[in-house]
Design a protein around this motif. Structure first.
Motif, short mmCIF file in Angstrom:
data_model
loop_
_atom_site.label_atom_id
_atom_site.label_comp_id
_atom_site.label_asym_id
_atom_site.label_seq_id
_atom_site.Cartn_x
_atom_site.Cartn_y
_atom_site.Cartn_z
N PRO A 1 0.82 -1.22 0.00
CA PRO A 1 0.00 0.00 0.00
C PRO A 1 0.85 1.27 0.00
O PRO A 1 0.48 2.27 -0.62
N GLU A 2 1.99 1.21 0.68
CA GLU A 2 2.88 2.37 0.70
C GLU A 2 3.44 2.69 -0.69
O GLU A 2 3.55 3.86 -1.08
N MET A 3 3.77 1.64 -1.46
CA MET A 3 4.28 1.85 -2.82
C MET A 3 3.20 2.43 -3.73
O MET A 3 3.46 3.33 -4.54
N ALA B 1 0.77 6.93 -6.67
CA ALA B 1 -0.46 7.70 -6.90
C ALA B 1 -0.27 9.18 -6.57
O ALA B 1 -0.80 10.06 -7.27
N LYS B 2 0.48 9.46 -5.53
CA LYS B 2 0.72 10.86 -5.17
C LYS B 2 1.66 11.54 -6.16
O LYS B 2 1.66 12.76 -6.28
N THR C 1 -6.48 3.16 1.75
CA THR C 1 -7.41 4.28 1.91
C THR C 1 -6.94 5.22 3.01
O THR C 1 -7.08 6.44 2.90
N ALA C 2 -6.36 4.66 4.09
CA ALA C 2 -5.84 5.50 5.17
C ALA C 2 -4.65 6.33 4.69
O ALA C 2 -4.54 7.53 4.98
N LEU C 3 -3.76 5.70 3.92
CA LEU C 3 -2.58 6.42 3.44
C LEU C 3 -2.94 7.49 2.42
O LEU C 3 -2.27 8.53 2.33
N MET C 4 -3.98 7.26 1.64
CA MET C 4 -4.39 8.21 0.59
C MET C 4 -5.34 9.28 1.10
O MET C 4 -5.65 10.23 0.38
N LYS C 5 -5.79 9.16 2.32
CA LYS C 5 -6.76 10.11 2.87
C LYS C 5 -6.19 11.52 2.81
O LYS C 5 -5.06 11.77 3.20
N GLY C 6 -7.00 12.43 2.28
CA GLY C 6 -6.58 13.82 2.21
C GLY C 6 -5.77 14.17 0.98
O GLY C 6 -5.39 15.33 0.79
N THR C 7 -5.50 13.18 0.09
CA THR C 7 -4.76 13.47 -1.13
C THR C 7 -5.71 14.11 -2.14
O THR C 7 -6.62 13.47 -2.66
N GLU C 8 -5.48 15.37 -2.42
CA GLU C 8 -6.38 16.10 -3.30
C GLU C 8 -6.24 15.62 -4.74
O GLU C 8 -5.16 15.34 -5.23
#
Length: 242
Positions: free
Chosen positions: A196-198, A203-204, A225-232
């Motif tokens: 998920p970190e990769m 994605a960022k 989903t937790a790691l991507m939270k807040g990624t505009e």
């Protein structure tokens, strides 16, 4: 005749089930709807402007004799869960176009071979081949599960939408340099592809408007989903896949 009619009526529900039992999304493009069917593992089906596109059909997921025949099939690499000759033959016709890697193409007649970095238009659909390989995860010391230069991911253009199907890969520099991706399918099937970190790192970097994790194995998707939270600018969509 009655017997034939009876057999046909028995088959109709089975054929309908193949489509109705799977999740689908419809994406609006500038040139008509793109329908995505989420089959499972690394296997997807796209329908666009009357054409059916199969990605890595894999027979352990479904009976592909119940699926629409393919106008176009894309194979990302030669591993048996992506190159399944039995499933392939169930959706292929004499008119089907096959887009494959060089390794896959050695055993398939009438195919269109794409190497990393190639771009071709097939059946009116622009296709770009993106390198798919491991940086970290190894089969043994110095031997990656997916060596560089062998596998492809594909970017397909449907109207004004660019769809990236990554294949079996990690968060490579080539992936992170992609631009203007509307939809991305990124794999998390450990230990063969990404954590998920990769996926989050990739994605960022290239900011797909919609991110579908796929080929996820036993990965806990809540981590992504937790790691991507807040990624505009990036919507993470989870869909049920076998």
């Amino acid at each position: 005749m009655r017997v034939l009619l009876y057999i046909f009526l028995l088959l109709v529900p089975a054929l309908a089930y193949a489509a109705s039992a799977l999740e689908t999304d419809v994406i609006k493009t500038s040139d008509g709807d793109l329908k995505i069917t989420f089959i499972g593992h690394g296997t997807l089906m796209f329908e666009y402007k009357g054409k059916v596109i199969h990605i890595d059909p894999y027979g352990k997921l479904a009976d592909f004799s119940n699926f629409p025949k393919a106008d176009l099939i894309l194979i990302t690499h030669e591993h048996q869960d992506h190159l399944d000759p039995t499933a392939l033959n169930k959706v292929k016709t004499d008119k089907t176009k096959l887009v494959v890697t060089e390794t896959v193409g050695k055993n398939l007649p009438g195919r269109i071979v794409m190497h990393n970095g190639d771009a071709k238009t097939v059946d009116g659909i622009k296709i770009e081949a993106v390198p798919a390989y491991n940086l970290v995860h190894m089969r043994s010391a110095g031997v990656p599960f997916h060596p560089k230069g062998v596998g492809n991911g594909y970017v397909l253009t449907f109207g004004d939408k660019r769809v990236y199907v990554a294949g079996d890969t990690e968060n490579t520099p080539e992936m992170k340099q992609l631009a203007n991706i509307d939809i991305a399918f990124l794999p998390m099937n450990l230990p063969y592809t990404m954590t998920p970190e990769m996926v989050t790192d990739a994605a960022k970097a290239f900011k797909p408007k919609i991110l579908y994790p796929y080929h996820t194995g036993d990965t806990d998707l809540s981590k992504l989903t937790a790691l991507m939270k807040g990624t505009e600018g990036v919507e993470v969509r989870l869909r049920k896949m076998k």
